[in-house]
Design an enzyme around this catalytic site. Structure first.
Site, PDB file in Angstrom:
ATOM      1  N   ASP A   1      -1.649  66.481 -46.025  1.00  0.00           N
ATOM      2  CA  ASP A   1      -2.045  67.455 -45.005  1.00  0.00           C
ATOM      3  C   ASP A   1      -2.897  68.529 -45.664  1.00  0.00           C
ATOM      4  OD1 ASP A   1      -0.367  66.006 -43.359  1.00  0.00           O
ATOM      5  OD2 ASP A   1       1.291  67.427 -43.490  1.00  0.00           O
TER       6      ASP A   1
ATOM      7  N   GLY B   1      10.612  71.174 -49.520  1.00  0.00           N
ATOM      8  CA  GLY B   1       9.599  72.063 -50.118  1.00  0.00           C
ATOM      9  C   GLY B   1       9.231  73.196 -49.185  1.00  0.00           C
TER      10      GLY B   1
ATOM     11  N   SER C   1      17.173  67.204 -53.740  1.00  0.00           N
ATOM     12  CA  SER C   1      18.438  66.728 -54.298  1.00  0.00           C
ATOM     13  C   SER C   1      19.505  66.584 -53.212  1.00  0.00           C
ATOM     14  CB  SER C   1      18.922  67.667 -55.394  1.00  0.00           C
ATOM     15  OG  SER C   1      19.013  68.966 -54.876  1.00  0.00           O
TER      16      SER C   1
ATOM     17  N   ASP D   1       1.529  59.246 -39.194  1.00  0.00           N
ATOM     18  CA  ASP D   1       2.537  60.082 -38.521  1.00  0.00           C
ATOM     19  C   ASP D   1       1.999  60.521 -37.159  1.00  0.00           C
ATOM     20  OD1 ASP D   1       4.609  61.710 -37.839  1.00  0.00           O
ATOM     21  OD2 ASP D   1       4.424  63.064 -39.555  1.00  0.00           O
TER      22      ASP D   1
ATOM     23  N   PRO E   1      11.563  64.457 -44.142  1.00  0.00           N
ATOM     24  CA  PRO E   1      10.548  65.506 -44.265  1.00  0.00           C
ATOM     25  C   PRO E   1      11.219  66.880 -44.292  1.00  0.00           C
ATOM     26  CG  PRO E   1      10.712  64.805 -41.984  1.00  0.00           C
ATOM     27  CD  PRO E   1      11.825  64.103 -42.735  1.00  0.00           C
TER      28      PRO E   1
ATOM     29  N   LYS F   1       3.844  59.935 -34.421  1.00  0.00           N
ATOM     30  CA  LYS F   1       5.049  60.063 -33.580  1.00  0.00           C
ATOM     31  C   LYS F   1       4.779  59.378 -32.240  1.00  0.00           C
ATOM     32  CE  LYS F   1       6.405  64.277 -35.954  1.00  0.00           C
ATOM     33  NZ  LYS F   1       5.236  64.462 -36.835  1.00  0.00           N
TER      34      LYS F   1
HETATM   35  P1  XMP Z   1       5.343  70.003 -45.163  1.00  0.00           P
HETATM   36  O1  XMP Z   1       4.083  70.696 -45.500  1.00  0.00           O
HETATM   37  O2  XMP Z   1       6.249  70.792 -44.285  1.00  0.00           O
HETATM   38  O3  XMP Z   1       4.837  68.734 -44.296  1.00  0.00           O
HETATM   39  O4  XMP Z   1       6.039  69.421 -46.360  1.00  0.00           O
HETATM   40  C1  XMP Z   1       5.685  67.805 -43.676  1.00  0.00           C
HETATM   41  C2  XMP Z   1       4.883  66.744 -43.018  1.00  0.00           C
HETATM   42  O5  XMP Z   1       5.759  65.890 -42.306  1.00  0.00           O
HETATM   43  C3  XMP Z   1       5.582  66.084 -40.901  1.00  0.00           C
HETATM   44  N1  XMP Z   1       6.906  66.248 -40.364  1.00  0.00           N
HETATM   45  C4  XMP Z   1       7.549  65.319 -39.718  1.00  0.00           C
HETATM   46  N2  XMP Z   1       7.193  64.073 -39.385  1.00  0.00           N
HETATM   47  N3  XMP Z   1       9.303  63.811 -38.373  1.00  0.00           N
HETATM   48  C5  XMP Z   1       8.084  63.329 -38.707  1.00  0.00           C
HETATM   49  O6  XMP Z   1       7.794  62.174 -38.358  1.00  0.00           O
HETATM   50  C6  XMP Z   1       9.698  65.055 -38.673  1.00  0.00           C
HETATM   51  O7  XMP Z   1      10.815  65.472 -38.406  1.00  0.00           O
HETATM   52  C7  XMP Z   1       8.772  65.836 -39.376  1.00  0.00           C
HETATM   53  N4  XMP Z   1       8.863  67.072 -39.866  1.00  0.00           N
HETATM   54  C8  XMP Z   1       7.689  67.301 -40.484  1.00  0.00           C
HETATM   55  C9  XMP Z   1       4.729  67.292 -40.709  1.00  0.00           C
HETATM   56  O8  XMP Z   1       3.957  67.228 -39.547  1.00  0.00           O
HETATM   57  C10 XMP Z   1       3.902  67.234 -41.962  1.00  0.00           C
HETATM   58  O9  XMP Z   1       2.872  66.260 -41.838  1.00  0.00           O
END
Ligand code: XMP
Length: 245
Positions: A18, A197, A204, A76, A194, A78
Site C-alpha cells: 500500500d 504494526g 507474536s 484484497d 492484518p 473483499k
Molecule cells: P496496514 O498499513 O494497516 O495495512 O498494515 C493493512 C492492509 O490490510 C488491509 N486490511 C484488511 N484486509 N481484512 C482484509 O481483507 C481485514 O480485516 C483488513 N484489515 C486491514 C488494509 O486495507 C491494508 O491493505
C-alpha cells in the site's frame, strides 16, 4: 503455494503493498519496496492504493517480480457482489496472475460466492474469506449476533470451512478471535492476520493464537528502511516457538 513459500523464506509476513502519495510516483516507490523486501516475504497483497490508479495492466512489473521470485500475489478486493460480477472479477484477476482473492462471506454462497470459489479453484488459485476485520468498528458488523445468538465472525468461520475456502482473514488485533477461528476451521485452512504494526496488532500474539500469515502494510511501506522493518517482524516471528494449542 503459501505454505511452501513460508517454509522457503522462513517468514509468514505478507507485504500489503500500500503506497500512497502522488499517483505518478507510487508505482516506482512500490517497486522499490518490493525490491528491498522480496527475499523475505511470504506474499504480496494489492489493494486500492495501486489497483485503482494503475489497474492490473499497469501492475505487470510487480506481477512479474512476484512470478520470478515465486511470491504469491493476493488481491484484497473483499469481493462482495452477485455471482456474475464475482466470476468476472476472479477470471480477470487470475488472467493477470493473481493467486489469491479475498472475499466477503456476507453475500452468501448461492448466487454469491459459491461459483467464484469453485472457479478460483479451477484456476489453481486460493479463496480467502473475511471473518473478522482489524479496525475498531469491525465489531459493529462482524460482531453482530445471528438469530441463534452466535456472533457473525464465528458463523463466517464455519462457512469458510463448509465452502472450501483456502484461508480466512482474522484481525491481528484480536488474538482471542484468531484462536476461536482456528478451533472452528481446523489446521488445513490458513489464517491471515492484518492489523499488525501500524494498527497496533502484535505479530507474536497473532502467531501464538494460531495465525499462519501476518499482513503488514504501512509499518513497512512507509518505513525509511523497509528491509530493516521487515527484518524486525521476521525476528519477532523467529522468536516465537509455536501456537498455544
Ligand atoms: P496496514 O498499513 O494497516 O495495512 O498494515 C493493512 C492492509 O490490510 C488491509 N486490511 C484488511 N484486509 N481484512 C482484509 O481483507 C481485514 O480485516 C483488513 N484489515 C486491514 C488494509 O486495507 C491494508 O491493505
Amino acid at each position: 503455494m503459501m505454505r511452501g513459500r513460508k517454509e522457503r523464506v522462513g517468514s509468514g509476513v505478507v507485504l500489503a503493498l500500500d503506497v500512497g502519495g502522488p499517483y505518478e510516483e507510487r508505482l516506482k516507490r512500490a517497486e522499490g519496496v518490493l525490491a528491498a523486501t522480496k527475499e523475505g516475504i511470504a506474499g504480496v497483497k494489492l489493494n486500492f492504493h495501486l489497483l485503482l490508479p494503475y489497474g492490473l495492466t499497469g501492475l505487470q512489473a510487480i506481477r512479474n517480480t512476484c512470478e520470478a521470485e515465486g511470491i504469491p500475489l493476493i488481491a484484497d478486493l473483499k469481493l462482495n457482489d452477485i455471482e456474475s460480477t464475482n466470476l468476472e472479477a476472479v477470471e480477470t484477476l487470475s488472467h493477470f496472475g493473481v493467486d489469491g482473492v479475498i472475499m466477503n462471506p456476507f453475500v452468501g454462497r448461492e448466487e454469491g460466492l459459491g461459483s467464484a470459489i469453485e472457479r478460483v479453484h479451477q484456476l489453481q488459485g486460493g479463496a480467502l474469506l473475511l471473518v473478522y476485520m482489524s479496525h475498531k468498528g469491525a465489531d459493529e458488523g462482524y460482531g453482530l449476533k445471528t438469530a441463534g445468538g452466535e456472533p457473525l465472525y464465528r458463523a463466517f468461520a464455519k462457512k469458510a470451512k463448509q465452502w472450501g475456502a483456502d484461508g480466512i482473514v482474522v484481525s491481528g488485533r484480536s488474538p482471542g478471535k484468531i484462536a476461536e477461528s482456528r478451533e472452528i476451521v481446523g489446521d488445513e485452512c490458513l489464517i491471515f492476520s492484518p492489523g499488525i504494526g501500524a494498527q497496533g496488532g502484535e505479530l507474536s500474539k497473532a502467531a501464538e493464537s494460531g495465525a499462519d500469515f501476518f499482513i503488514v502494510g504501512r509499518a513497512i511501506t512507509e518505513s525509511s528502511d523497509p528491509r530493516r522493518s521487515l527484518h524486525a517482524f521476521r525476528q519477532s516471528q523467529a522468536s516465537f516457538r509455536g501456537p498455544k494449542r
